[in-house]
Each structure stands twice: as C-alpha cells, then as structure tokens.
Design an enzyme around this catalytic site. Structure first.
Site, short mmCIF file in Angstrom:
data_model
loop_
_atom_site.label_atom_id
_atom_site.label_comp_id
_atom_site.label_asym_id
_atom_site.label_seq_id
_atom_site.Cartn_x
_atom_site.Cartn_y
_atom_site.Cartn_z
N GLU A 304 0.82 -1.19 -0.04
CA GLU A 304 -0.05 -0.07 -0.09
C GLU A 304 0.63 1.34 -0.02
O GLU A 304 0.23 2.32 -0.01
CB GLU A 304 -0.75 0.25 1.14
CG GLU A 304 -1.87 -1.11 1.36
CD GLU A 304 -2.68 -1.01 2.43
OE1 GLU A 304 -2.67 -0.03 3.29
OE2 GLU A 304 -3.60 -2.12 3.01
N GLY A 305 2.36 1.21 0.07
CA GLY A 305 2.98 2.26 -0.07
C GLY A 305 3.30 2.87 1.69
O GLY A 305 3.80 3.58 1.99
#
Length: 336
Positions: A304-305
């Site tokens: 998801e970063g």
C-alpha cells in the site's frame, strides 16, 4: 494529462533522456551542511538525505511541502495457479477501503501530511497467467505505464507509490528472479500468508514463468511477468524523475517494479531512496542489487506504500534540520 509515449521504445527513450541531479544545488547543500550548528556528521544519514533531496529539487535550502502518495491496484491472472491465500475479489474491496479512508495507508499519509490518490487499473480484466503467456501485451503495459505517469501531480515535491493486487508478490518474485538469477525459491515469500505448500507452489509458478519467457530483462520483464499496478508504479517513478521529484520506494513489490527501470536504464533510480526493508523474504536482496540502503526496518509487509509513507517523516526531519538550523555565523556560535 496524457503521457509522452505510446510505445515501450518511446518510454525507454524517456528513461535515457531523464534529467540528473543539479550539481550546483548539490554543492550549495553540501556547503550549507558544513556550516550548520552541529559537529560534522552529527546527524548521520539525515545530512546525506537532505543534501540528496536538495540536489534533486535544485536548491541548497529545500523544503518538503507537498508530498503525494499514489496507490495503484490491479488484478493478476496468475492467481489461477493458487498463489495467494486471498481471492482476487479482495483487490476491489480494498480499493473501496482506500477510497473511504479506512486503510493503513490513509492514516499514514495523513500523519505525513501527504495527499493520497487511488488508481484502480481494469480490475475486471486481470493480466494473463504468466505461466501460459505474457502477462501483458505491449499495448497493455504501455497503458499501465501511462496511467502511472499521468497520476503524478506536477506540483508535488516528494512521491510515494504503493500497490494493492492479490497475487502481486508472485509477479514481483518472478521479476526479481529473471533480473537477478538464482532459484525461484530464493525470491518467493509468504505474501498474504501462504503455508509451506503454498510457498512451494509459488516457487513452481515463478520458475515456470521465468523459463517460459527466457529470462526477460528491463521493460520486457515488466511486460511478461508483471502486473498493471507494477507497471503503473514504474511509470510514476519515471514521471517523477522527469520532473525532478524525489521518490521514497516502498516494499518488495514496488522495489521489483522499480528494478525493471534500473535494468532498462542505468541510473534510472538515482532520484529514489528505499523507505524500508520489509518482512517479505527477498526484499533485502533486491535492495542490495539496487544498492539501496533502507531508512527503516520495522517488520512491515503490508504494501500500500505504507513503509515508504512512514519514511516521509524521516526525510522531512532531515530537510527541516538542514534548512531550518542556523549556521555558526547566524547563531553567533564559534565553530572552533
């Protein structure tokens, strides 16, 4: 905004022509760092990070005011091989969670003062099963690269890209295997939590995919073994380079996507730092291949970063000290 390329050859040419760091700004940042009210080197890597950041932003006294996080989502045909503990439907469900503000990355982006954009890439049309044929045609990978390219806000001054896609640790492992060799088992991990049998199955799938396509390199590795969200991350990282926007790289999947750029054009990741080393088994090995020392090691493996988003505040701290501290002359402090 439309992308500046319609073929892989044109994208490759943009990589080759990408700007480098500003050497004048680099010298100015180094000079300023040498005059700050602290012993030389006392802030360790924070000093190097601030100088690096300033060299890409073209100033010896930079500021970080507009970080952007982009999460790209895509589905993978290789999930038909049973490589994930979760069904492909989870990708779309998580996209809705991102959009409603309920995921980890929403909280981490907010804590870092970053905007968050979510880009879903043809979730109803998974890539092909790369054990049977190429994951994407040239046209398909170009569309995904262009989606990433176009998603970058030209006004941002720092970029994090993340992903969501059931099956994408298998694609990342296949890319790492084709780029760096060794056995498939060296590059696969548990991803969403597969058991030992699932891990062996992932190794089989990766080995079959790499063997089928003849160890492709560079952008061809992205096309044959990747996914739309991996290609979009690569496109966004390349766009950031064209705009001299520094990038904080996330975990194993993001790093594998970025590695195809480095394979395609030496120095393509000079504007990138590694935000963290994840708990996914092979991430550290890919970082070592790229010569990237991670800023954090927190045992994260979410994607998801998220790990890179945590590292935004590390880079902000580095830049704040560099640009906000007084010099010895300004503070009236004797420097010896």
């Amino acid at each position: 905004m439309t992308a500046d390329f319609t073929t892989l050859a044109e994208f490759q040419a943009l990589l080759a022509a990408a700007p480098s760091a500003d050497q004048k700004a680099l010298g100015e940042a180094q000079e300023r760092n040498s005059q700050l009210t602290k012993p030389p080197g006392a802030l360790g890597r924070l000093e190097d990070l601030a100088i690096w950041y300033g060299s890409w932003r073209g100033t010896g006294r930079p500021a970080i005011e507009a970080p952007q996080v982009i999460v790209f989502a895509g589905n993978h045909g290789v999930t038909a091989q049973g490589v994930s503990a979760f069904p492909a439907e989870v990708t779309e469900q998580m996209v809705l969670n991102f959009q409603h503000g309920g995921a980890a990355i929403n909280q981490l982006a907010k804590a870092a003062g970053a905007t968050l954009d979510v880009v879903a890439l043809e979730l109803d049309t998974p890539t092909a099963d790369f054990t049977q044929t190429a994951a994407m045609s040239e046209a398909e990978v170009v569309v995904a690269l262009a989606a990433g390219w176009s998603a970058v806000n030209v006004q941002s001054d720092l970029l994090v890209v993340g992903e969501m896609g059931i099956g994408n640790t298998t694609s990342a492992a296949a890319i790492a295997n084709t780029l760096y060799g060794g056995d498939a088992a060296d590059w696969v991990g548990r991803g969403t939590g597969v058991d030992d049998a699932g891990l062996a199955n992932k190794a089989r799938v990766v080995a079959e995919g790499v063997a089928l396509h003849g160890t492709p390199q560079g952008l061809d590795a992205l096309r044959t073994l990747g996914g739309r969200e991996l290609a979009a991350m690569a496109g966004a990282i390349a766009r950031a380079r064209s705009l001299s926007i520094p990038v904080i790289m996330d975990g194993f999947i993001c790093t594998a996507a970025a590695a195809t750029l480095q394979s395609a054009a030496a120095g393509a990741l000079d504007h990138v730092v590694a935000g963290h080393v994840s708990a996914e088994a092979a991430h550290g090995a890919v970082l070592a291949q790229l010569g990237k020392e991670p800023l954090l090691s927190l045992g994260m493996r979410l994607g998801e970063g998220s790990g890179a988003a945590v590292a935004i505040n590390i880079l902000k701290s580095a830049v704040a000290c560099h640009s906000g501290m007084a010099t010895f002359a300004e503070a009236g402090v004797s420097d010896g």
